[in-house]
Structures are given as structure tokens and as C-alpha cells.
Design a protein around this motif. Structure first.
Motif, PDB file in Angstrom:
ATOM      1  N   ARG A  86     -23.293 -13.462  -7.324  1.00 56.53           N
ATOM      2  CA  ARG A  86     -23.372 -12.054  -6.936  1.00 56.53           C
ATOM      3  C   ARG A  86     -24.724 -11.687  -6.327  1.00 56.53           C
ATOM      4  O   ARG A  86     -24.805 -10.729  -5.559  1.00 56.53           O
ATOM      5  CB  ARG A  86     -22.992 -11.151  -8.107  1.00 56.53           C
ATOM      6  CG  ARG A  86     -23.852 -11.250  -9.317  1.00 56.53           C
ATOM      7  CD  ARG A  86     -23.250 -10.499 -10.504  1.00 56.53           C
ATOM      8  NE  ARG A  86     -22.292 -11.328 -11.244  1.00 56.53           N
ATOM      9  CZ  ARG A  86     -21.697 -10.947 -12.367  1.00 56.53           C
ATOM     10  NH1 ARG A  86     -21.931  -9.765 -12.882  1.00 56.53           N
ATOM     11  NH2 ARG A  86     -20.853 -11.753 -12.990  1.00 56.53           N
ATOM     12  N   LEU A  87     -25.759 -12.437  -6.656  1.00 59.78           N
ATOM     13  CA  LEU A  87     -27.060 -12.153  -6.022  1.00 59.78           C
ATOM     14  C   LEU A  87     -27.035 -12.551  -4.544  1.00 59.78           C
ATOM     15  O   LEU A  87     -27.402 -11.765  -3.662  1.00 59.78           O
ATOM     16  CB  LEU A  87     -28.188 -12.918  -6.723  1.00 59.78           C
ATOM     17  CG  LEU A  87     -28.761 -12.294  -7.995  1.00 59.78           C
ATOM     18  CD1 LEU A  87     -27.917 -12.692  -9.184  1.00 59.78           C
ATOM     19  CD2 LEU A  87     -30.197 -12.708  -8.211  1.00 59.78           C
ATOM     20  N   ALA A  88     -26.582 -13.779  -4.288  1.00 62.64           N
ATOM     21  CA  ALA A  88     -26.538 -14.272  -2.912  1.00 62.64           C
ATOM     22  C   ALA A  88     -25.594 -13.428  -2.059  1.00 62.64           C
ATOM     23  O   ALA A  88     -25.877 -13.128  -0.897  1.00 62.64           O
ATOM     24  CB  ALA A  88     -26.099 -15.732  -2.903  1.00 62.64           C
ATOM     25  N   MET A  89     -24.482 -13.035  -2.658  1.00 63.74           N
ATOM     26  CA  MET A  89     -23.502 -12.228  -1.917  1.00 63.74           C
ATOM     27  C   MET A  89     -24.093 -10.895  -1.504  1.00 63.74           C
ATOM     28  O   MET A  89     -23.995 -10.491  -0.335  1.00 63.74           O
ATOM     29  CB  MET A  89     -22.271 -11.972  -2.792  1.00 63.74           C
ATOM     30  CG  MET A  89     -21.401 -13.189  -2.953  1.00 63.74           C
ATOM     31  SD  MET A  89     -20.098 -12.830  -4.136  1.00 63.74           S
ATOM     32  CE  MET A  89     -18.761 -13.712  -3.373  1.00 63.74           C
ATOM     33  N   GLN A  90     -24.728 -10.223  -2.444  1.00 63.85           N
ATOM     34  CA  GLN A  90     -25.279  -8.902  -2.127  1.00 63.85           C
ATOM     35  C   GLN A  90     -26.420  -9.022  -1.116  1.00 63.85           C
ATOM     36  O   GLN A  90     -26.571  -8.178  -0.232  1.00 63.85           O
ATOM     37  CB  GLN A  90     -25.729  -8.196  -3.404  1.00 63.85           C
ATOM     38  CG  GLN A  90     -24.549  -7.818  -4.295  1.00 63.85           C
ATOM     39  CD  GLN A  90     -24.973  -7.155  -5.598  1.00 63.85           C
ATOM     40  OE1 GLN A  90     -25.018  -5.938  -5.709  1.00 63.85           O
ATOM     41  NE2 GLN A  90     -25.299  -7.962  -6.577  1.00 63.85           N
ATOM     42  N   ALA A  91     -27.195 -10.094  -1.232  1.00 65.08           N
ATOM     43  CA  ALA A  91     -28.282 -10.316  -0.271  1.00 65.08           C
ATOM     44  C   ALA A  91     -27.711 -10.497   1.136  1.00 65.08           C
ATOM     45  O   ALA A  91     -28.203  -9.897   2.105  1.00 65.08           O
ATOM     46  CB  ALA A  91     -29.091 -11.545  -0.682  1.00 65.08           C
ATOM     47  N   ASP A  92     -26.658 -11.307   1.253  1.00 62.60           N
ATOM     48  CA  ASP A  92     -26.041 -11.544   2.557  1.00 62.60           C
ATOM     49  C   ASP A  92     -25.372 -10.284   3.102  1.00 62.60           C
ATOM     50  O   ASP A  92     -25.350 -10.054   4.311  1.00 62.60           O
ATOM     51  CB  ASP A  92     -25.028 -12.693   2.471  1.00 62.60           C
ATOM     52  CG  ASP A  92     -25.705 -14.068   2.467  1.00 62.60           C
ATOM     53  OD1 ASP A  92     -26.927 -14.120   2.708  1.00 62.60           O
ATOM     54  OD2 ASP A  92     -25.013 -15.073   2.234  1.00 62.60           O
ATOM     55  N   ILE A  93     -24.801  -9.495   2.210  1.00 59.45           N
ATOM     56  CA  ILE A  93     -24.162  -8.245   2.639  1.00 59.45           C
ATOM     57  C   ILE A  93     -25.215  -7.316   3.262  1.00 59.45           C
ATOM     58  O   ILE A  93     -25.000  -6.735   4.332  1.00 59.45           O
ATOM     59  CB  ILE A  93     -23.455  -7.562   1.435  1.00 59.45           C
ATOM     60  CG1 ILE A  93     -22.224  -8.386   1.029  1.00 59.45           C
ATOM     61  CG2 ILE A  93     -23.080  -6.116   1.749  1.00 59.45           C
ATOM     62  CD1 ILE A  93     -21.688  -8.068  -0.358  1.00 59.45           C
ATOM     63  N   LEU A  94     -26.361  -7.209   2.610  1.00 67.57           N
ATOM     64  CA  LEU A  94     -27.433  -6.369   3.144  1.00 67.57           C
ATOM     65  C   LEU A  94     -27.909  -6.913   4.490  1.00 67.57           C
ATOM     66  O   LEU A  94     -28.096  -6.159   5.447  1.00 67.57           O
ATOM     67  CB  LEU A  94     -28.611  -6.305   2.166  1.00 67.57           C
ATOM     68  CG  LEU A  94     -28.347  -5.593   0.837  1.00 67.57           C
ATOM     69  CD1 LEU A  94     -29.581  -5.667  -0.056  1.00 67.57           C
ATOM     70  CD2 LEU A  94     -27.935  -4.147   1.058  1.00 67.57           C
ATOM     71  N   GLY A  95     -28.090  -8.240   4.544  1.00 69.93           N
ATOM     72  CA  GLY A  95     -28.559  -8.859   5.779  1.00 69.93           C
ATOM     73  C   GLY A  95     -27.574  -8.659   6.915  1.00 69.93           C
ATOM     74  O   GLY A  95     -27.958  -8.331   8.039  1.00 69.93           O
ATOM     75  N   ALA A  96     -26.300  -8.845   6.615  1.00 72.37           N
ATOM     76  CA  ALA A  96     -25.264  -8.692   7.645  1.00 72.37           C
ATOM     77  C   ALA A  96     -25.256  -7.273   8.180  1.00 72.37           C
ATOM     78  O   ALA A  96     -25.219  -7.045   9.397  1.00 72.37           O
ATOM     79  CB  ALA A  96     -23.899  -9.046   7.052  1.00 72.37           C
ATOM     80  N   ALA A 142     -24.803   3.469  -2.961  1.00 70.82           N
ATOM     81  CA  ALA A 142     -26.137   2.893  -2.730  1.00 70.82           C
ATOM     82  C   ALA A 142     -26.683   2.237  -4.002  1.00 70.82           C
ATOM     83  O   ALA A 142     -27.847   2.380  -4.365  1.00 70.82           O
ATOM     84  CB  ALA A 142     -27.116   3.951  -2.211  1.00 70.82           C
ATOM     85  N   LYS A 143     -25.777   1.527  -4.673  1.00 75.02           N
ATOM     86  CA  LYS A 143     -26.158   0.846  -5.919  1.00 75.02           C
ATOM     87  C   LYS A 143     -25.751  -0.617  -5.838  1.00 75.02           C
ATOM     88  O   LYS A 143     -24.684  -0.954  -5.309  1.00 75.02           O
ATOM     89  CB  LYS A 143     -25.400   1.445  -7.118  1.00 75.02           C
ATOM     90  CG  LYS A 143     -25.718   2.905  -7.400  1.00 75.02           C
ATOM     91  CD  LYS A 143     -26.796   3.027  -8.419  1.00 75.02           C
ATOM     92  CE  LYS A 143     -26.941   4.484  -8.860  1.00 75.02           C
ATOM     93  NZ  LYS A 143     -28.309   4.760  -9.317  1.00 75.02           N
ATOM     94  N   PHE A 144     -26.595  -1.466  -6.418  1.00 76.74           N
ATOM     95  CA  PHE A 144     -26.198  -2.861  -6.579  1.00 76.74           C
ATOM     96  C   PHE A 144     -25.181  -2.940  -7.710  1.00 76.74           C
ATOM     97  O   PHE A 144     -25.058  -2.012  -8.519  1.00 76.74           O
ATOM     98  CB  PHE A 144     -27.416  -3.724  -6.911  1.00 76.74           C
ATOM     99  CG  PHE A 144     -28.340  -3.935  -5.745  1.00 76.74           C
ATOM    100  CD1 PHE A 144     -27.961  -4.743  -4.690  1.00 76.74           C
ATOM    101  CD2 PHE A 144     -29.590  -3.319  -5.698  1.00 76.74           C
ATOM    102  CE1 PHE A 144     -28.802  -4.941  -3.602  1.00 76.74           C
ATOM    103  CE2 PHE A 144     -30.442  -3.509  -4.625  1.00 76.74           C
ATOM    104  CZ  PHE A 144     -30.045  -4.318  -3.564  1.00 76.74           C
ATOM    105  N   LEU A 145     -24.510  -4.082  -7.782  1.00 76.39           N
ATOM    106  CA  LEU A 145     -23.536  -4.278  -8.862  1.00 76.39           C
ATOM    107  C   LEU A 145     -24.208  -4.117 -10.218  1.00 76.39           C
ATOM    108  O   LEU A 145     -23.633  -3.586 -11.165  1.00 76.39           O
ATOM    109  CB  LEU A 145     -22.891  -5.677  -8.739  1.00 76.39           C
ATOM    110  CG  LEU A 145     -21.721  -5.999  -9.651  1.00 76.39           C
ATOM    111  CD1 LEU A 145     -20.591  -4.988  -9.503  1.00 76.39           C
ATOM    112  CD2 LEU A 145     -21.192  -7.395  -9.367  1.00 76.39           C
ATOM    113  N   GLY A 146     -25.462  -4.546 -10.305  1.00 76.25           N
ATOM    114  CA  GLY A 146     -26.216  -4.443 -11.551  1.00 76.25           C
ATOM    115  C   GLY A 146     -26.665  -3.024 -11.877  1.00 76.25           C
ATOM    116  O   GLY A 146     -27.176  -2.783 -12.970  1.00 76.25           O
TER     117      GLY A 146
END
Lengths: 307, 227
Positions: A86-96, A142-146
């Protein structure tokens, strides 16, 4: 407007959407992406950029998506749960999102056992429904899953997959309902060959009021050969290829099989245009990107509307 | 129980190739039940080792002991004094037992003779099936007693993936689709509503070393000054 993507605009305006697919190369061959992109430009509203499809390592979906943008296509960035936590996914989502990607398709992914790294550790930290919910939370709250705040939420039109065919059948529409509840904006279905089953499933979705909340894009794949049809019937999990399709392909001259495959696809598209609850078609012309202009032309979906 | 599988003899031989006198320690609990590391398997392994080493002209001396449980210090006590006569230990317990043995005798090398495979059940003598990944957040109540973490190849929490095929998993037609089974059993119990709600992302904190103190025992451990 949630994302401002072309696909979102097309669907919101009530046009019949038409999307394509582009599988990134197994290497850093930029030209290969550009070559596949060319016949799609102007003929589709958005293009799915697959993410390590069939669990084979390929150029990353977000990178190929950016090349597609340069070529004048709108990407539908695919992300599978198999390869990232979930960390890598959210990072890539932001980047995309930061780099201009506006559609994203959330998938579980084929099992790693099928690919060229069967020894790998499948991640599956979250599943596709939870990924949909994650993207929605990031975008709308505007919240992360965490739970922490995001500085600049992503702008994405959220997609998912639906399979109207796999058993148990009665669960299929409920699975769609869960993805709708999780926040999916559109779904693309598994390749459809069993039209009867598809009609039943779409009707169930309409009756449950789901099609008022989600755009359903019907998955269409033209059969290139009898071998391909047989392979899909027997070997591809979750696929439902009735014998009538195979008989029909067998009934034409050998040289005309591919043409018959396209004919079947076009007939399906014509029916989907009229089918209540279906908002468009997702054309999966597997390694047949160059045929898309011809199919689009014959299926009467050109010119694509400008919104 | 914990199910293990004995390592190939070549691998075990390679581990102990530099030692002349080894003690093979079996475990009388799980690995004995699953026929991987009990008293009988200790005897078999020692015979295999001795024959192989004699054939290559480098004989090995072996000892055999099987304790009730290698995961319990109380049962490891009986090895005190015995191990001093050996160059190395081979443990046939699960990974937990092997580590506890190594902790008790930190001066002597301890080698694993089994691969600890999974927490599972006995379907038939000699046939075991994985059932639990010890994820620490059990959802079996929601899923009619079928574990989606273990039994679904993708560990999905919200229903079958698109690859489910007439009740089979996409990875193998002999592997049932966990979600197909869950659906079937919940339908039978009239409890399908269980899986219509979205199950949120799981808590995978089982990835860090875990310890448990059962309620009622904390006071005792505190008094002993242990924890």
C-alpha cells in the motif's frame, strides 16, 4: 468533474465510450510503445496501459502511460495489487497524478505463478476493491489509507474490472456492487463472448440501480483464429467462450477467420450501443493494435466525439 | 499442527560435511505427527547419513534423541550434558524448535533437517493441507470458516477474482476457489450478507516478531522479573 479526464468527460456527456489497450514492451524500447500508440490516436477515448500483464515483467505502466501521453493518447493507467504494497501503490498514484495521468484501473492482477518470475512473492497487501477505496479516499478526502493528510490529492477517474461470467454467477453483480460502494467510477468487463450471460448480468446491475452510479464498459476482443478461440475457451481462467463462436469461425474460409472475428466483435459493439446499462466498449485487440482503426470504422464508433 | 518436510539428504550432508560426530534431535509433537521429524525419522536420517559418509570414506558418528517438544525449554533440559559430546546438532523440529534448541546451546552449531512448511491439517496419513497463515487477524467468522488468506492464492478479502473458474482457482484446477467455497457455505447457512459489506484492508502486523502473554500470566512474569 472528478478527474477532468477525456474518458470522464465523454461518459458524463452521455457519449458511447470506446477505449483501447496497449501492452508495454518487455524492455525499454520506447519506439515499440510509440508504434503501438499510433493506430490508436484519434480512434479511442482512452487506452489501458497494462501493468506487468500475465505476470510478465514489462515496462512500467506509468512510464508507458507518459509515453502514450506524448503520442497524443489518454492513458488508463493500470495497477495490480500483486506487485506492490500500500505504500508503493499510494506513492505511484501520487506520481501518476502529478505527471498528468487522469484515469486509473485498479486490479488484483494475474497470479505470479503464470509469469516469468513464478518464484516471486506475491504482495496482495490489499485487494482490488480496497485499492479502489484507497484511491477514492486519496482523491475525495485528501487522506492516505493510513489516515494522514495528503498535500495535493490525486485527480483520477477510478476504474475497476468486472467479470460477468465466472461462477458463482449470483455473486458477480454483488462483487460489482462492492466496487461501486468502494467508489469505482467505471468498470471494464472481462472479454465477452457469451452475450446471453452478459445481458443477464447487465440487467441485474440495472435493476439494482448500479448503472446509475458506475459506467459499464463492455469488454470486446476480436478472435484472430480458431486456435485463439479454443485457447480462450479451455485455458484462460474466467473466460466463457460458447461453442457457437467456435462453430461460426470454423464455418468460414480459412483466410476469412480473422475477418469473421472482427465481424463478431462489430456485431457485439452494435448490440452494446443499444443495451441499457452499457456506457461504452473496451476493445482489447490483443497484440492487434494496428487493427483498431479498421474495427472502429466497421463498428461505426468514428469519429470519436470531442468534449 | 505445524507441518514440515524433510530436507533432501544431499542438503543435510552438505551442512554437516565438516563434522565427525553429530547428534540428531527429533521432536515428538507436530513434526512427529506429520512424519517428518519424530523418533522414527531421526533413525532413518542417521542411517542415511552414516551409509553415505561410509561410502565416501569419511565415516560419521551419530547420536539420536527425541524430546517431547523442542519449543519448550523444559524438555530441552534433558539434552544438557549430552550435547557436549558432539561437534554439531541436527534438529528435526520445526523452525521454532530449531531456534529454541540453538538458543539453549549457543556454543554448538545447530542445523535444520526439515523445511517448516505450514500450519495445516491431516487429511489422511501422509497427506497434509495448509489451513492457516497465522496472520493474527482472523476473519473466519465472516467467511464461514474458510480462510481467504490461506486458501485464496491471492489472499483476497472481498470475493473471488476474475480468474475463478467453475469453482477452481486460476492457479490450478485441483485447487478449489476459496471464495466459491465461502459463497457456497454462507449461502447454505443463509449468511451471504456477511460478504456483501466491504472488508477493509487487513492489518498485516504479523510481519514483525510477535510475543503473546495470555491474560492472567502477566503478573507472574513480572514477579519473576522476566517480562
Amino acid at each position: 468533474m472528478k478527474s477532468g479526464s477525456n474518458l470522464e468527460k465523454i461518459l458524463r456527456a452521455g457519449h458511447f465510450a470506446f477505449t483501447g489497450e496497449l501492452g508495454p514492451p518487455r524492455g525499454s524500447n520506447v519506439e515499440a510503445v510509440r508504434e503501438k500508440a499510433k493506430p490508436l490516436v484519434g480512434n479511442v477515448d482512452a487506452v489501458n496501459i497494462t501493468d506487468n500483464q500475465t505476470a510478465m515483467v514489462r515496462m512500467s505502466s506509468w512510464a508507458a502511460s507518459l509515453i502514450a501521453i506524448e503520442e497524443g493518447l489518454e492513458p488508463n493507467y493500470q495497477m495490480v495489487c500483486r506487485d506492490r504494497n500500500r505504500l508503493a501503490m499510494q506513492a505511484d498514484i501520487l506520481g501518476a497524478s502529478a505527471l498528468g495521468i487522469r484515469n486509473m484501473l485498479c486490479l488484483s492482477g494475474d497470479h505470479q505463478q503464470f509469469g516469468d518470475h513464478p518464484q516471486s512473492k506475491g504482495v496482495f497487501d490489499i485487494d482490488s476493491t480496497q485499492l479502489i477505496g484507497t484511491v477514492k479516499k486519496m482523491r475525495d478526502e485528501a487522506k492516505f489509507l493510513g489516515g494522514a493528510d495528503i498535500d495535493g490529492p490525486p485527480k483520477l477517474f477510478i476504474g475497476g474490472a468486472a467479470n460477468p461470467f465466472a461462477e458463482p454467477h449470483e455473486w458477480r453483480v454483488h462483487r460489482l456492487a462492492k466496487k461501486v460502494a468502494a467508489g469505482v467510477d467505471f468498470v471494464q468487463t472481462q472479454c465477452i463472448f457469451n452475450m446471453e450471460r452478459m445481458r443477464t448480468w447487465v440487467k441485474e446491475a440495472v435493476d439494482m440501480g448500479l448503472t446509475e452510479k458506475v459506467y459499464i464498459l463492455a469488454g470486446v476482443t476480436p478472435m484472430k483464429s480458431i486456435g485463439m478461440a479454443r485457447y480462450m475457451q479451455l485455458k484462460v481462467p474466467g473466460m466463457d467462450v460458447p461453442n457457437e463462436i467456435i462453430k461460426r469461425l470454423q464455418g468460414v474460409d480459412k483466410k476469412k477467420v480473422a475477418d469473421e472475428g472482427i465481424k463478431i466483435a462489430c456485431e457485439q459493439i452494435e448490440e452494446f450501443k443499444e443495451m441499457k446499462g452499457v456506457a461504452g466498449v473496451h476493445l482489447m485487440a490483443i497484440e492487434w493494435e494496428h487493427k483498431v482503426p479498421e474495427i472502429a470504422e466497421r463498428a461505426n464508433v468514428l469519429p470519436r466525439p470531442v468534449v | 499442527m505445524i507441518v514440515a518436510e524433510r530436507k533432501p539428504i544431499e542438503e543435510i550432508r552438505a551442512m554437516v560435511k565438516d563434522f565427525k560426530k553429530v547428534l540428531t534431535v527429533g521432536c515428538g509433537t507436530c513434526v512427529a505427527v506429520c512424519l517428518a521429524g519424530g523418533e522414527k525419522e531421526v533413525g532413518v536420517l542417521n542411517s542415511e547419513l552414516k551409509i553415505a559418509r561410509r561410502m565416501e570414506g569419511d565415516p560419521i558418528e551419530t547420536g539420536a534423541m527425541t524430546v517431547e517438544r523442542q519449543c519448550d525449554m523444559e524438555f530441552l533440559e534433558e539434552l544438557d550434558g549430552v550435547v557436549d559430546e558432539y561437534d554439531a546438532l541436527i534438529s528435526m523440529a520445526c523452525g521454532a524448535g530449531i531456534q529454541f534448541l540453538a538458543e539453549r546451546f549457543p556454543e554448538i552449531p545447530v542445523f535444520p533437517a526439515v523445511n517448516t512448511s505450514f500450519i495445516g491439517v491431516n487429511r489422511e496419513v501422509g497427506w497434509y493441507e495448509e489451513k492457516c497463515r497465522a496472520c493474527g487477524t482472523c476473519v473466519l467468522g465472516m467467511t464461514a470458516g474458510i480462510c481467504p488468506v490461506t486458501m485464496c492464492a491471492k489472499g483476497l478479502f472481498n470475493g473471488p477474482c476474475g480468474g475463478t473458474n467453475k469453482g477452481s482457482c486460476e492457479i490450478n484446477s485441483d485447487q478449489p476457489c476459496a471464495w466459491y467455497k465461502i459463497h457456497e457455505r454462507l449461502a447454505k447457512q443463509n449468511r451471504l450478507a456477511n460478504i456483501l459489506e466491504i472488508c477493509p484492508a487487513n492489518d498485516w502486523r504479523n510481519q514483525t516478531p510477535r510475543t503473546i502473554v495470555q491474560p492472567g500470566y502477566q503478573e507472574r512474569l513480572t514477579a519473576l522479573g522476566i517480562k
